[in-house]
Enzyme design. Structure first.
Site, PDB file in Angstrom:
ATOM      1  N   GLU A   1      78.349  14.885  68.263  1.00 51.75           N
ATOM      2  CA  GLU A   1      79.317  14.985  69.342  1.00 51.75           C
ATOM      3  C   GLU A   1      80.704  14.546  68.851  1.00 51.75           C
ATOM      4  OE1 GLU A   1      78.343  16.606  71.725  1.00 51.75           O
ATOM      5  OE2 GLU A   1      76.594  15.827  72.788  1.00 51.75           O
TER       6      GLU A   1
ATOM      7  N   ASP B   1      67.962  19.327  65.249  1.00 49.15           N
ATOM      8  CA  ASP B   1      67.952  18.230  66.221  1.00 49.15           C
ATOM      9  C   ASP B   1      66.770  18.323  67.182  1.00 49.15           C
ATOM     10  OD1 ASP B   1      68.983  20.535  67.373  1.00 49.15           O
ATOM     11  OD2 ASP B   1      70.999  19.725  67.631  1.00 49.15           O
TER      12      ASP B   1
ATOM     13  N   HIS C   1      80.771  20.370  69.169  1.00 47.56           N
ATOM     14  CA  HIS C   1      79.689  19.719  68.401  1.00 47.56           C
ATOM     15  C   HIS C   1      78.939  20.730  67.535  1.00 47.56           C
ATOM     16  CE1 HIS C   1      76.483  20.134  71.869  1.00 47.56           C
ATOM     17  NE2 HIS C   1      76.407  21.155  71.080  1.00 47.56           N
TER      18      HIS C   1
ATOM     19  N   ASN D   1      82.225  21.638  73.318  1.00 47.47           N
ATOM     20  CA  ASN D   1      83.070  20.492  72.938  1.00 47.47           C
ATOM     21  C   ASN D   1      83.247  20.379  71.424  1.00 47.47           C
ATOM     22  OD1 ASN D   1      80.599  19.632  72.070  1.00 47.47           O
ATOM     23  ND2 ASN D   1      80.528  17.751  73.283  1.00 47.47           N
TER      24      ASN D   1
HETATM   25  C1  F6R Z   1      71.051  23.353  68.848  1.00 46.52           C
HETATM   26  C2  F6R Z   1      72.267  22.622  68.516  1.00 46.52           C
HETATM   27  C3  F6R Z   1      73.522  22.754  69.297  1.00 46.52           C
HETATM   28  C4  F6R Z   1      73.786  24.163  69.806  1.00 46.52           C
HETATM   29  C5  F6R Z   1      75.056  24.199  70.658  1.00 46.52           C
HETATM   30  C6  F6R Z   1      75.303  25.559  71.258  1.00 46.52           C
HETATM   31  O1  F6R Z   1      69.996  23.040  67.964  1.00 46.52           O
HETATM   32  O2  F6R Z   1      72.237  21.876  67.593  1.00 46.52           O
HETATM   33  O3  F6R Z   1      74.601  22.335  68.505  1.00 46.52           O
HETATM   34  O4  F6R Z   1      73.915  25.034  68.735  1.00 46.52           O
HETATM   35  O5  F6R Z   1      74.940  23.260  71.687  1.00 46.52           O
HETATM   36  O6  F6R Z   1      74.295  25.845  72.170  1.00 46.52           O
HETATM   37  P1  F6R Z   1      74.174  27.292  72.837  1.00 46.52           P
HETATM   38  O7  F6R Z   1      73.844  28.223  71.737  1.00 46.52           O
HETATM   39  O8  F6R Z   1      73.042  27.160  73.829  1.00 46.52           O
HETATM   40  O9  F6R Z   1      75.491  27.577  73.473  1.00 46.52           O
END
Ligand code: F6R
Length: 265
Positions: free
Chosen positions: A142, A67, A137, A135
């Protein structure tokens, strides 16, 4: 879904690096799906450390990141492209031409996403690395995202904006939209490795592993894939109700720090 519970983040990062490097040893021209965020940082650091001590070759590896924030230029220090350059790409011998990213500045995001999707189809992902949002995702899919969703422009959840504000000087600076590959795209990977660390992920991990799969917790759609490894530390698994044996045998190929030795259980 195979679950490896580790004592702490350090152990999680080492085990994840083992799996990553085993994939590289098995297939030097592997296609990796990569994630940003704080969770995989330890794994990237461990891979870099081992790259410096041993002979690894990433020159034939292709990567596709999950992403990118919409509206951020590649050279913006908050962009995911920049994050990957600093924390991983620059420090091993990837070839620029093999690095694939959604362009956050695309004037036609639909076309950008369709092209990315088509490129992944031509280069199927061997190992997809994922983190998980508090959450539930995965990527920026989301809650509410559909099982067969493809790459697209999405509005970020309030919770995600709040959580990701740790990387910005204020909440107001966090972009509100992003480009992400879809759940369907993620599920098309041959193997998936999801990393989860810390108490704030415990509820999402429970939703992913033990609740019925639904769009409420997009990570729960991973239950539909037949080759998923979850490496999570004790805190992240503290809300699981069932007993999971802490075991290593899902790293079915063992990487030995001095030599690449491949051993199947
Ligand atoms: C990042 C992504 C997100 C993260 C998720 C957890 O490229 O796609 O899904 O993996 O938000 O983020 P952290 O590791 O910062 O808790």
């Amino acid at each position: 879904m195979n679950i490896i519970i580790t004592k702490n983040y350090q152990e999680l990062s080492k085990k994840a690096a083992n799996i990553f490097l085993n994939q590289l040893a098995l297939k030097p021209d592997s296609v990796f799906g990569l994630a940003t965020g704080s969770t995989p940082l330890g794994m990237y650091a461990e891979i870099i450390k081992r790259f410096k001590n041993h002979t690894y070759d990433f020159s034939r590896v292709k990567t596709f990141n999950l992403d990118e924030y919409y509206g951020l230029k590649k050279n913006n220090p908050q962009s995911y492209y920049y994050f990957m350059q600093e924390n991983f790409f620059k420090q091993v011998n990837f070839k620029d031409k093999n690095i694939n990213f959604l362009n956050g500045m695309a004037s036609n995001p639909q076309k950008e996403c369709a092209d990315y999707e088509a490129k992944i189809k031509r280069n199927p992902i061997d190992l997809q690395i994922l983190g998980i949002g508090a959450n539930g995702h995965i990527g920026f899919n989301e809650p509410g995202s559909k099982l067969n969703s493809k790459s697209r422009l999405i509005d970020l959840d309030k919770k995600t904006i709040e959580d990701n504000s740790k990387f910005f000087s204020s909440k107001g600076e966090v972009p509100t939209r992003a480009l992400t590959i879809g759940i369907g795209t993620i599920l098309s990977a041959k193997k998936i490795l999801l990393l989860a660390s810390g108490k704030n992920k415990a509820e999402a991990v429970r939703g992913m592993v033990e609740k019925q799969s639904s769009a409420k917790c997009p990570a729960s759609f991973l239950q539909k894939h037949n080759d998923v490894i979850v490496i999570a530390d004790q805190e992240a698994t503290s809300m699981l109700k069932k007993k999971y044996k802490s075991q290593n045998n899902f790293e079915d190929i063992i990487y030995n720090e001095n030599n690449i030795s491949i051993k199947r259980h």
